[in-house]
Motif scaffolding. Sequence first.
Motif, PDB file in Angstrom:
ATOM      1  N   GLU A  42       0.942  -1.260   0.080  1.00 23.56           N
ATOM      2  CA  GLU A  42      -0.221   0.008   0.182  1.00 23.56           C
ATOM      3  C   GLU A  42       0.829   0.878  -0.142  1.00 23.56           C
ATOM      4  O   GLU A  42       2.075   0.946   0.284  1.00 23.56           O
ATOM      5  CB  GLU A  42      -1.133   0.409   1.319  1.00 23.56           C
ATOM      6  N   GLU A  43       0.037   2.417  -0.459  1.00 24.41           N
ATOM      7  CA  GLU A  43       0.747   3.624  -0.055  1.00 24.41           C
ATOM      8  C   GLU A  43       1.214   4.115   1.074  1.00 24.41           C
ATOM      9  O   GLU A  43       2.083   5.306   0.936  1.00 24.41           O
ATOM     10  CB  GLU A  43       0.405   4.629  -1.141  1.00 24.41           C
ATOM     11  N   GLY A  44       0.382   4.202   1.857  1.00 24.64           N
ATOM     12  CA  GLY A  44       0.485   3.737   3.689  1.00 24.64           C
ATOM     13  C   GLY A  44       1.850   3.118   4.087  1.00 24.64           C
ATOM     14  O   GLY A  44       2.261   2.692   3.617  1.00 24.64           O
ATOM     15  N   GLY A  45       1.737   4.495   4.996  1.00 24.94           N
ATOM     16  CA  GLY A  45       2.488   3.162   6.157  1.00 24.94           C
ATOM     17  C   GLY A  45       2.382   1.711   6.018  1.00 24.94           C
ATOM     18  O   GLY A  45       1.013   1.156   6.311  1.00 24.94           O
ATOM     19  N   ILE A  46       2.733   1.310   7.138  1.00 30.24           N
ATOM     20  CA  ILE A  46       1.992  -0.445   7.032  1.00 30.24           C
ATOM     21  C   ILE A  46       1.236  -0.212   8.774  1.00 30.24           C
ATOM     22  O   ILE A  46       1.460  -1.630   8.910  1.00 30.24           O
ATOM     23  CB  ILE A  46       3.430  -1.265   6.785  1.00 30.24           C
ATOM     24  N   HIS A  47       1.708   0.487   9.079  1.00 33.64           N
ATOM     25  CA  HIS A  47       0.900   0.502  10.491  1.00 33.64           C
ATOM     26  C   HIS A  47      -0.453   1.120  10.483  1.00 33.64           C
ATOM     27  O   HIS A  47      -0.822   2.090   9.809  1.00 33.64           O
ATOM     28  CB  HIS A  47       1.997   0.620  11.442  1.00 33.64           C
ATOM     29  N   PHE A  48      -0.879   0.691  11.169  1.00 31.63           N
ATOM     30  CA  PHE A  48      -2.436   1.047  11.423  1.00 31.63           C
ATOM     31  C   PHE A  48      -3.272   1.006   9.800  1.00 31.63           C
ATOM     32  O   PHE A  48      -3.598   2.696  10.115  1.00 31.63           O
ATOM     33  CB  PHE A  48      -1.899   2.578  11.952  1.00 31.63           C
ATOM     34  N   GLY A  73       5.032  -0.915   2.624  1.00 26.33           N
ATOM     35  CA  GLY A  73       4.391   0.207   2.656  1.00 26.33           C
ATOM     36  C   GLY A  73       5.454   1.327   2.687  1.00 26.33           C
ATOM     37  O   GLY A  73       6.788   1.091   2.428  1.00 26.33           O
ATOM     38  N   ALA A  74       4.510   2.747   2.597  1.00 22.77           N
ATOM     39  CA  ALA A  74       5.818   4.441   2.400  1.00 22.77           C
ATOM     40  C   ALA A  74       6.547   3.407   4.083  1.00 22.77           C
ATOM     41  O   ALA A  74       6.408   3.678   5.299  1.00 22.77           O
ATOM     42  CB  ALA A  74       4.404   5.077   2.838  1.00 22.77           C
ATOM     43  N   GLN A  83       7.871  14.946  -7.322  1.00 20.46           N
ATOM     44  CA  GLN A  83       7.745  14.111  -7.326  1.00 20.46           C
ATOM     45  C   GLN A  83       8.508  13.331  -7.349  1.00 20.46           C
ATOM     46  O   GLN A  83       8.935  12.129  -6.489  1.00 20.46           O
ATOM     47  CB  GLN A  83       7.447  13.591  -9.326  1.00 20.46           C
ATOM     48  N   PRO A  84      10.242  13.658  -6.838  1.00 22.29           N
ATOM     49  CA  PRO A  84      11.417  12.211  -6.995  1.00 22.29           C
ATOM     50  C   PRO A  84      11.067  12.513  -5.588  1.00 22.29           C
ATOM     51  O   PRO A  84      11.873  11.143  -5.320  1.00 22.29           O
ATOM     52  CB  PRO A  84      12.202  13.402  -7.897  1.00 22.29           C
ATOM     53  N   LEU A  85      10.893  13.204  -5.093  1.00 22.19           N
ATOM     54  CA  LEU A  85      10.220  12.881  -3.099  1.00 22.19           C
ATOM     55  C   LEU A  85       9.719  12.124  -3.128  1.00 22.19           C
ATOM     56  O   LEU A  85      10.456  10.652  -2.341  1.00 22.19           O
ATOM     57  CB  LEU A  85      11.015  14.039  -2.783  1.00 22.19           C
ATOM     58  N   GLU A  86       8.846  12.041  -3.980  1.00 25.11           N
ATOM     59  CA  GLU A  86       7.367  11.459  -3.127  1.00 25.11           C
ATOM     60  C   GLU A  86       8.150   9.697  -3.424  1.00 25.11           C
ATOM     61  O   GLU A  86       7.623   9.425  -2.506  1.00 25.11           O
ATOM     62  CB  GLU A  86       6.684  11.821  -4.182  1.00 25.11           C
ATOM     63  N   ASN A  87       8.736   9.610  -4.951  1.00 30.40           N
ATOM     64  CA  ASN A  87       8.974   8.069  -5.344  1.00 30.40           C
ATOM     65  C   ASN A  87       9.639   7.794  -4.355  1.00 30.40           C
ATOM     66  O   ASN A  87      10.485   6.484  -4.165  1.00 30.40           O
ATOM     67  CB  ASN A  87       9.582   7.976  -6.964  1.00 30.40           C
TER      68      ASN A  87
END
Length: 104
Positions: A42-48, A73-74, A83-87
């Motif tokens: 997922e794009e979110g963190g793996i926790h919660f 996750g993220a 965009q480069p930092l998001e990637n």
Amino acid sequence: TLNLLMQDEISVRILAPSRLHPLEGQELISLLAPEGPVLVAEEGGIHFGFGSEISALLAEKGILKTRDFARLGAKELAIACAQPLENQVLPQCDDIYNAVLELI
């Protein structure tokens, strides 16, 4: 990602639920491959987050007892607007590919 996996003759099943609540748990489980490892990405963190809920559902139903399992996750950082930092923060195709390879 799918093309990379196909090049290595790795068969995957991708499920992309569009909502968390109400989560159609039994329907989701019925769509899983009957065997093999499970990767929740997922794009979110793996926790919660969404992936955590999917993971909990699979664990409660006993599906993870006999299968290798991983979450992706993220990174635990703020997501930048550029965009480069998001990637650099969000999981990319190579990250998913490598996570699948680690599971098999």
